[in-house]
Structure formats: C-alpha cells, structure tokens
Scaffold this motif. Sequence first.
Motif, short mmCIF file in Angstrom:
data_model
loop_
_atom_site.label_atom_id
_atom_site.label_comp_id
_atom_site.label_asym_id
_atom_site.label_seq_id
_atom_site.Cartn_x
_atom_site.Cartn_y
_atom_site.Cartn_z
N TRP A 1 -1.45 4.69 4.93
CA TRP A 1 -0.37 5.67 4.93
C TRP A 1 -0.92 7.00 4.41
CZ3 TRP A 1 4.23 3.90 6.85
CH2 TRP A 1 4.45 2.53 6.83
N SER A 2 -0.17 8.05 4.69
CA SER A 2 -0.40 9.35 4.04
C SER A 2 0.95 9.91 3.64
CB SER A 2 -1.13 10.32 4.99
OG SER A 2 -0.37 10.58 6.15
N ALA A 3 1.00 10.46 2.45
CA ALA A 3 2.25 10.96 1.90
C ALA A 3 2.10 12.43 1.53
CB ALA A 3 2.67 10.16 0.67
N ARG A 4 3.16 13.19 1.76
CA ARG A 4 3.15 14.60 1.43
C ARG A 4 3.60 14.82 -0.01
NH1 ARG A 4 6.78 18.40 5.06
NH2 ARG A 4 8.39 17.14 4.04
N LYS A 5 2.78 15.51 -0.75
CA LYS A 5 3.09 15.84 -2.13
C LYS A 5 3.01 17.37 -2.28
CE LYS A 5 3.10 11.50 -3.59
NZ LYS A 5 4.25 10.80 -4.22
N THR B 1 3.69 5.86 -3.03
CA THR B 1 4.88 6.60 -3.47
C THR B 1 4.88 6.85 -4.97
OG1 THR B 1 6.15 4.55 -3.68
CG2 THR B 1 6.27 5.71 -1.57
N ARG B 2 4.23 5.98 -5.73
CA ARG B 2 4.17 6.13 -7.19
C ARG B 2 3.04 7.06 -7.63
NH1 ARG B 2 6.70 2.25 -10.21
NH2 ARG B 2 5.03 2.33 -11.77
N GLN B 3 2.19 7.45 -6.70
CA GLN B 3 1.06 8.30 -7.06
C GLN B 3 1.53 9.74 -7.24
OE1 GLN B 3 -2.34 7.74 -4.59
NE2 GLN B 3 -3.40 9.58 -5.32
N ASP C 1 0.83 -1.20 0.00
CA ASP C 1 0.00 0.00 0.00
C ASP C 1 0.87 1.26 0.00
OD1 ASP C 1 -2.61 1.20 0.06
OD2 ASP C 1 -2.25 1.72 2.15
N GLY C 2 1.97 1.23 0.77
CA GLY C 2 2.86 2.38 0.79
C GLY C 2 3.61 2.55 -0.52
N TRP C 3 4.01 1.43 -1.13
CA TRP C 3 4.73 1.51 -2.42
C TRP C 3 3.83 2.11 -3.49
CZ3 TRP C 3 3.74 -1.31 -7.01
CH2 TRP C 3 4.71 -1.14 -8.00
N GLN C 4 2.56 1.68 -3.49
CA GLN C 4 1.63 2.24 -4.47
C GLN C 4 1.45 3.74 -4.25
OE1 GLN C 4 -1.72 3.38 -3.76
NE2 GLN C 4 -2.10 3.88 -5.93
#
Length: 435
Positions: free
Chosen positions: A145-149, A52-54, A47-50
């Motif tokens: 997860w939450s990622a900063r973009k 990071t590609r977003q 889920d985290g790898w997906q």
Amino acid sequence: MKPARRLLQLVALWAGLAIPLIWLDSTGLVALWWALGGLITVIALLDGWQLTRQPAPQAQRILPSALSVQQPHPVRIRVRSNSLPAGTLLADRHPGDDPDTGLPCLLNPAEDELTELTYPYRPSRRGPTEFGDLEFWLPSRLSLWSARKSVAAACSVPVYPDFSRLHATSLDASHTYLFSGTRLQPRRGEGMEFHQLREYHAGDSLRQIDWKATARRRTLISREYQDEQNQQILLMLDGGRRLAMPVGELTGFDHALNAALLLAWSALKQKDKAGAMLFSGDQPRWLPPVQGQHGINHLLNGLYDLHPSEHASDFNLAARQLLKQSRRRALVVLITRLQQEDRDDLMSAVTLLRKHHLVLVADMLLPEQENLARADVHDFDGALQVCAAAQEQQERQQLHTRLRHAGALVTATTPQNMPAQLNHLYLMLKRSGRL
C-alpha cells in the motif's frame, strides 16, 4: 490510501490461478486457492493497518523571504531521516505556474540526520503566491500500500519585480553618465549646494575661490559644490489596459514597473526622494516620496502586487489626483504607451502638471513595430504592414512634438532599453540644474 503495484500484481496472480482450476475441477485445489486468497487478504489488511498508524515524516520547507518574477529560486525541503521510509514519494503543493520543478520525486533516507531535497521554482507572476502543505506518499512495510500523509507547511511569499538589476553596474547612478557618450553641461553656479572648502586646484574658476578663507590661511582656498539633494522624483505608472500586452515573458506593465523601480533606486542613491502613483488601475495607489536607500523596500512593498486593469487610461484625472497629493516641484515621470486618441487628454494633463512640476513622458515602443521599420518587403501583405507601422510612427512623432511644445520632455524607447534611458535622462537633468 491506495494499493501499490505489488499488491495489484499479487491479486492478478491469484486471479490467474483460477483459470487452470476450472479445467482440473479439483475440490482440494479450489479450497487451497481460496485459502491462498484469504492469506493474501489478511496480510494486505495487516500491512495497511500498520501503515495507517505510521505518522507523517518530520519535515519543513525553507523558502526565501521574497521571490523575483521570472527568476529561479531554490526551495529546500528538510526531512528527518529516521522518520522517512525508503521509496517515499514527495509531491510539494507549490504554485502551479512552474511546470519544471521536477516534482513529484522519490526520496530515500540519507545517512545523515537530515535528508534534504532542493528544487527550483520560477514564479511567472508578481504578487503574493501561496504554497500549500507538504505531501508524502509513504509505502507500507511490505510495499503493498501507499498512504498520503500531509505536513502542515502552508505559507504565502511575496513575488517582487525582478530587482536583480538594482545593483547592476550598467545602471549605477554614479557611473552611467560617464559611459553615455553625452557631455554633461556644468551648472552655472545657481542651485548648487555648498559641500566643503579645500585647497585650490589647477583649473578651478575664480568664482570658486573663497577670498575670506584665502586671506585667513594665506593660501588659495576653493569652495567645493555638490549636486542638490532632497529633490523629488514622482513616478506615474499607467495601470490601464494598454500596458497589459505581453512583451517577451513579461507584460508591458511589468517592464514599466521595473523601469520605475530602477529609476527610484537611482534617485535614492543620489539622496533624492522617490514616490510613485498608479492611475487607471483597479486599485489606484499613492506612495509618498521617501528618502534613503532603504526607501526602495518601501516602494517594492507598495508596488509588487500591482497588475494592469481593463480600464482606459485617464491622464487628466491622474494629473489632478497627483496635484492634490504633491505640489512641491518635482520631476514627474509618466510611463505609458501613447496612442493618437490620447492627444487632447494628455495635453490637458501636461498643462496641469507643468504649472508645478517638470514633466517627462516615457513612451513605450513595442519591439515588433521597431523591427517592422527595418523589415524587408517581399509581398503585398508585408508592404501593408510596413506602411501601417510607418503611419503609426508618424502620428506618434507628431504627438511627441506637441508634447514638447507644451513644455514636457519626451523619450520613446523599447521596454528593454527604458530603465537605462530613464536613468540617463534623470542624471542629465539633475546635473544640468533643471530639477
């Protein structure tokens, strides 16, 4: 990237299952527990790898071309809905002087092509203000997860003085004198500019009649005059530390700058020229007189980023600098806050300026001191404050009297009343023919 609340709950639940396993002491259950932990780990990593590609959402920030200090302005953020996951957290990197923007906030994609968010921003200080990039915290597909973009949106926007009052009818140069309660004295005939010939109206003086035109047309023809134009107004702004004191939500310098700009706007509408000079500041500035209503943009751009310094006010030096820049007769408006120790320096400056210009000294009075003059006395400390304020006011009046004897015009008023007071005096001087 950081773990979301759902992932932390799963890990806590998995760790909590280990407690009964200690009492059961079953090898099969322990192996199953480890297998469950491995499955959670694999799912979380995928889920985290997906995530990071977003890519980051396609977004832009829309700002006004200029802002006004202490005035709220809408800031719009537009995001393409098909690039915005549900539950995205938006944290715009706006200037940190306004804590009431309502950000960060959650965004969900709208049904339309664009998802739009509008929040208010109220700058507290003039000058260039910096906006950073747009920052999105995207949730993963399983919300583990939450990622900063970040979306590149850094820009600089000028924050001008509050010029919303430039179009206020109460300060309209063509109407203020009608409601001032003061009768304007007509000109004596000298210094008036000829405007046009027209038919005689009842009440016209004999001196207005053009006898040659009357003889040609065989009917009474009068000359019509208008106020002189192309006169100069020079604004001297005190950039020293004495105007750095707070007055309400603004500083004394902000109030002085607003009054100067409103007076310049009035002069430009009267087809006169307006210029400005900052003295005793960190960056002394001279703006030559300009004409036309578009000239207010020139003055705004030249003055909006000024702030008071820590220097003492030097009036004599400022007068010499002004005379180097302009010796053509003008109305010089000195905006400051007078103090008793200014007497000798200010008298010398007025004497120099009076040789070439008409001088108007605008003394800024603090509202707190004005309120003390009408305050009731209930104790000894209050009596001391009232007496000190009365003594300071007496010394100020004595200084005003000396300035008037030196040939200067003097007005003293609170910051809130200064724009209207200066505008009124300018119109009075113009219509009385003293400019």
